[in-house]
Design a protein around this motif. Structure first.
Motif, PDB file in Angstrom:
ATOM      1  N   ASN B 229      86.100  33.845  55.130  1.00 11.64           N
ATOM      2  CA  ASN B 229      86.160  34.259  56.531  1.00 11.64           C
ATOM      3  C   ASN B 229      86.841  33.175  57.356  1.00 11.64           C
ATOM      4  O   ASN B 229      86.415  32.023  57.346  1.00 11.64           O
ATOM      5  CB  ASN B 229      84.729  34.501  57.044  1.00 11.64           C
ATOM      6  CG  ASN B 229      83.937  35.408  56.119  1.00 11.64           C
ATOM      7  OD1 ASN B 229      84.181  36.604  56.058  1.00 11.64           O
ATOM      8  ND2 ASN B 229      82.999  34.836  55.354  1.00 11.64           N
ATOM      9  N   PRO B 230      87.907  33.540  58.062  1.00 13.59           N
ATOM     10  CA  PRO B 230      88.631  32.550  58.868  1.00 13.59           C
ATOM     11  C   PRO B 230      87.775  32.093  60.049  1.00 13.59           C
ATOM     12  O   PRO B 230      87.026  32.878  60.636  1.00 13.59           O
ATOM     13  CB  PRO B 230      89.858  33.319  59.353  1.00 13.59           C
ATOM     14  CG  PRO B 230      89.571  34.765  59.160  1.00 13.59           C
ATOM     15  CD  PRO B 230      88.465  34.893  58.167  1.00 13.59           C
ATOM     16  N   THR B 231      87.876  30.815  60.351  1.00 17.06           N
ATOM     17  CA  THR B 231      87.157  30.288  61.520  1.00 17.06           C
ATOM     18  C   THR B 231      88.141  30.121  62.679  1.00 17.06           C
ATOM     19  O   THR B 231      89.352  30.160  62.484  1.00 17.06           O
ATOM     20  CB  THR B 231      86.514  28.925  61.209  1.00 17.06           C
ATOM     21  OG1 THR B 231      87.553  28.039  60.771  1.00 17.06           O
ATOM     22  CG2 THR B 231      85.468  29.046  60.117  1.00 17.06           C
ATOM     23  N   ASP B 232      87.574  29.937  63.866  1.00 12.32           N
ATOM     24  CA  ASP B 232      88.415  29.825  65.073  1.00 12.32           C
ATOM     25  C   ASP B 232      89.385  28.660  64.990  1.00 12.32           C
ATOM     26  O   ASP B 232      90.482  28.704  65.538  1.00 12.32           O
ATOM     27  CB  ASP B 232      87.532  29.671  66.326  1.00 12.32           C
ATOM     28  CG  ASP B 232      86.817  30.985  66.647  1.00 12.32           C
ATOM     29  OD1 ASP B 232      87.277  32.035  66.150  1.00 12.32           O
ATOM     30  OD2 ASP B 232      85.804  30.949  67.379  1.00 12.32           O
ATOM     31  N   ASP B 233      88.980  27.595  64.304  1.00  9.23           N
ATOM     32  CA  ASP B 233      89.831  26.405  64.251  1.00  9.23           C
ATOM     33  C   ASP B 233      90.775  26.421  63.051  1.00  9.23           C
ATOM     34  O   ASP B 233      91.271  25.379  62.613  1.00  9.23           O
ATOM     35  CB  ASP B 233      88.957  25.140  64.242  1.00  9.23           C
ATOM     36  CG  ASP B 233      88.022  25.106  63.042  1.00  9.23           C
ATOM     37  OD1 ASP B 233      87.988  26.116  62.283  1.00  9.23           O
ATOM     38  OD2 ASP B 233      87.342  24.075  62.854  1.00  9.23           O
ATOM     39  N   GLY B 234      90.998  27.634  62.463  1.00 13.52           N
ATOM     40  CA  GLY B 234      91.982  27.744  61.383  1.00 13.52           C
ATOM     41  C   GLY B 234      91.440  27.401  60.008  1.00 13.52           C
ATOM     42  O   GLY B 234      92.195  27.336  59.037  1.00 13.52           O
TER      43      GLY B 234
END
Lengths: 282, 282
Positions: B229-234
């Motif tokens: 799952n991608p996080t907001d900070d890449g």
């Protein structure tokens, strides 16, 4: 405890089959299937005769193709020949197969469009992928019976005992498609009785007479007995110890009179569907 | 708690891949696969670039076939064209697909002999039937990691969370082939944490960041985290709450560095196998 009445369900399905067969015949198509019998086993011969009789009663044609001590290549050649025959809409390859030959292997030579008993691995994959297909009739019979009961499969815990390609695995995939939480058990499962007691819906498909006792069943559970084990006196008993489990279960299929008649009725329904398919995909 | 080191496993597999690729090239065959990309999604583009780079590093050729807002028919036509191209040994159809198009549906147009990521339902069925096939690489990576650990899958209770055609179901079938007692859970499962706590081996493939907490894990269990799952900070996080579960589990795959690198390595191994197959079945 309520008996789940497979004969009544089969009767309903067969009435629909007979109506559809009459319509196909009126349109000039005789719904026809072939049963390839690669064994001279007496029990198999009896079973095939009973399918043929059921089929003819509902207006279907059944060709029994007896092979005499065939090798793998002969079985495959026959399945390919029938797959190419436009007058044959459905094909069943009966078991037992000769030593060293598996249904998964020869079943790949049944055209998926005629594979009315889900013997071609392609159709098992289509089942898993949620695509239209014919599941093996026995596995589908389990679901057909469950769906006619007043129970919610979504979120229910289902336990399937047996992991065969023709019953256990396809039944598990069908239950998963209905959103049950599904556990598959088998000979290597530890503390089988305890795992089975987790089940709201228990499906027994092991092929061992009476092995599922009362201690395998959660009170009130629905139990589907797929077993058809011959007895010494020429009868048939299931995998479930009927008398004992009847004291605990909420619902239970008898053997005979449970899964068996529905399986036959569904095979006939698949022949109708295959014949209808042949009209649109000649 | 021990971290399961996916990068180390991937390195071993890739060393074998590089050796086999060199041998094929010496024989005049350049092992080649095509990745059909039917989306302009940025994350997908990044992933495809990383596969291409990995492939080329080991001596494989990777053709990226970008399609611009394609319809179902265009995707199918491209997959058929590549299936017929003798210079292409393996084919991947990347997701996400356009609205209304499913991988199961278009995957049927990838030749089973080139279906290196198990997108053709035929290959899922072959997996269920115990026939030789390529499972989806992600599902196979789960088993590849488990088999290298010092644990006995036969008779173990395995719980797979997620019932997708590309991960959950094939992982369950692979675990069943290893004689684990397998339960498949999903969004409709009741009291998911309690069911997961039954597991000796827990496979998380739900696609929700950190949803598997410590209360889902039996002390000492082996946990395989398939989530990416991608996080907001890449960055990237798994379906497992790593910090919490690390306190309870016996073994755990990190994200990144667990299932991901092994998946890529297995895809490359499948290309080698497909290229070798093309030499015997040209």
């Amino acid at each position: 405890m309520t008996d789940i009445d497979g004969r009544a369900v089969a009767k309903e399905i067969r009435a629909d089959v007979a109506a559809a067969a009459a319509k196909l015949r009126a349109d000039g198509t005789v719904p026809t299937f072939a049963v390839v019998v690669p064994t001279d086993d007496e029990g198999t011969a009896w079973y095939v005769r009973s399918i043929k009789k059921s089929a003819e009663k509902e207006g279907l044609d059944c060709r029994v193709v007896q092979l005499d001590s065939p090798g793998r290549d002969e079985i495959i050649a026959k399945l390919q020949e029938l797959s190419a025959d436009p007058d044959v809409h459905g094909i069943i390859c009966q078991t037992p197969l000769p030593e060293g030959v598996t249904l998964a292997e020869v079943g790949g030579h049944i055209s998926p469009l005629k594979d009315i008993d889900g013997a071609n691995a392609t159709n098992l994959g289509r089942l898993g992928a949620g695509l239209r297909t014919w599941p093996p009739a026995t596995a589908e019979a389990v679901l057909e019976l469950l769906k006619r009961e007043d129970l919610t499969l979504s979120g229910a815990r289902a336990v399937v005992v047996g992991r065969s390609t023709v019953v256990g695995k396809p039944a598990a995939l069908l239950l998963l498609n209905e959103s049950a939480t599904v556990t598959v058990c088998h000979s290597r499962t530890k503390d089988l009785a305890a795992v089975c007691r987790e089940a709201d819906v228990l499906v027994a498909a092991v092929g061992r007479a009476g092995m599922i006792g009362a201690d395998f069943v959660k009170p009130g559970a629905t139990v589907i007995d797929v077993g058809t084990n011959p007895t010494d006196d020429g009868g048939l008993v299931g995998d479930v110890d009927y008398a004992a489990v009847a004291e605990v279960a909420g619902r239970l299929t008898p053997v005979p009179g449970g899964v068996g008649p529905v399986t036959t009725a569904l095979l006939l329904r698949h022949v109708i569907e295959a014949a209808e398919l042949s009209e649109t995909h000649p």
